[in-house]
Design an enzyme around this catalytic site. Structure first.
Site, PDB file in Angstrom:
ATOM      1  N   SER A 151      11.855  -9.984   0.826  1.00  0.00           N
ATOM      2  CA  SER A 151      11.970 -11.982   0.818  1.00  0.00           C
ATOM      3  C   SER A 151      13.725 -11.874   0.463  1.00  0.00           C
ATOM      4  O   SER A 151      14.147 -10.858  -0.323  1.00  0.00           O
ATOM      5  CB  SER A 151      10.993 -12.611  -0.454  1.00  0.00           C
ATOM      6  OG  SER A 151      11.737 -13.629  -0.122  1.00  0.00           O
ATOM      7  N   TYR A 164       7.379 -13.382  -8.559  1.00  0.00           N
ATOM      8  CA  TYR A 164       7.523 -12.990  -7.545  1.00  0.00           C
ATOM      9  C   TYR A 164       8.666 -12.837  -7.269  1.00  0.00           C
ATOM     10  O   TYR A 164       8.754 -11.738  -5.981  1.00  0.00           O
ATOM     11  CB  TYR A 164       7.274 -14.537  -6.519  1.00  0.00           C
ATOM     12  CG  TYR A 164       7.009 -14.354  -4.685  1.00  0.00           C
ATOM     13  CD1 TYR A 164       6.404 -13.841  -3.976  1.00  0.00           C
ATOM     14  CD2 TYR A 164       8.494 -14.948  -4.142  1.00  0.00           C
ATOM     15  CE1 TYR A 164       6.829 -13.858  -2.862  1.00  0.00           C
ATOM     16  CE2 TYR A 164       8.566 -14.779  -2.819  1.00  0.00           C
ATOM     17  CZ  TYR A 164       7.582 -13.731  -1.937  1.00  0.00           C
ATOM     18  OH  TYR A 164       7.507 -13.674  -0.567  1.00  0.00           O
TER      19      TYR A 164
END
Length: 266
Positions: A151, A164
């Site tokens: 990501s 995250y």
């Protein structure tokens, strides 16, 4: 039928295992690889969604026996082992791992529970590590490659999603570390780092439909290209990194983010 480009990509007849293949980037990656003539093993928790993706892979040109659906919960180590075992048993070898399964858990350090932290790190980082560990011997035999789905949060930090951020930064370091460990044995390991992509991940993290629409609209201002991305655009990069067209690329973390990772706050 496989595309005319499949002979150029070198993917025709190879075997790819895609985790988290029931939706979003995993789903589109499976279909895109199938379109190149690559045989695919797809895994996820939703059996009905897996069957839908299986059909779409067949529609993309693969015979049904060249698409293997393996329902599994990769939170369970035994399920991870079963997915790899079933894939190798069915196809007799494995060339490519696309490590896509992942979740988004919201929360900053002051309010995230340790239970949620462990949940985030387990599926995004530990599961990715274990799947690489379980498949590596097979991939080494074939001089294949691994593509991890990371990501933009692995490259840049964003508030309110601390675990995250950490999980994807760990995936990036895992990608580089393993790339160095296996490069001299003919195996490549890379990652893609998507920006905001239209998938279900934010809604599954608890975002309402109304909030998601507002989030996508705001994201047009945080991506230099003035829009968010589509899952197929990430899948195209996955196909590239899995193919012979990227034969001299390893240890890369490739932003697929419309310029998000190079922007400064404004």
């Amino acid at each position: 039928m496989a595309s005319a480009e499949s002979s150029v990509t070198g993917l025709k007849g190879k075997v790819a295992l895609i985790t988290g293949a029931t939706s979003g980037i995993g789903r589109e990656s499976a279909i895109a690889l199938a379109r190149e003539g690559c045989y695919v093993a797809i895994t996820g928790r939703n059996k009905e969604a897996l069957q839908e993706v299986l059909k779409l892979c067949c529609d993309a040109g693969l015979p049904q026996e060249k698409v293997l659906s393996v329902p599994a919960d990769l939170n369970d180590d035994k399920d991870c082992e079963q997915v790899v075992s079933a894939t190798v048993s069915h196809f007799k070898h494995l060339d490519i791992l696309v490590n896509n399964a992942g979740i988004l858990v919201k929360g900053g350090i002051e309010n995230i529970s340790m239970e949620d932290y462990d949940k985030q790190m387990h599926i995004n980082t530990r599961q990715a590590f274990l799947m690489m560990k379980l498949t590596l011997s097979h991939i080494l035999e074939r001089k294949g490659n691994i593509v991890n789905i990371s990501s933009v949060t692995g490259l840049r930090s964003f508030p309110g999603i601390v675990a995250y951020n950490m999980s994807k930064a760990a995936v990036d370091q895992l990608t580089r570390s393993v790339a160095l460990e296996v490069a001299d044995r003919g195996v490549r390991v890379n990652a893609v780092n998507p920006g905001v992509i239209v998938t279900d991940i934010h809604k599954r993290s608890g975002m309402t439909d109304e909030a998601y629409v507002k989030f996508l609209e705001h994201s047009k201002t945080t991506h230099a290209m003035g829009r968010v991305g589509e899952a197929r655009e990430v899948a195209d990069a996955v196909v590239f990194l899995a193919s012979d067209k990227s034969s001299f690329i390893t240890g890369a973390t490739l932003p697929i983010d419309g310029g998000r990772s190079v922007m400064c706050p404004r």
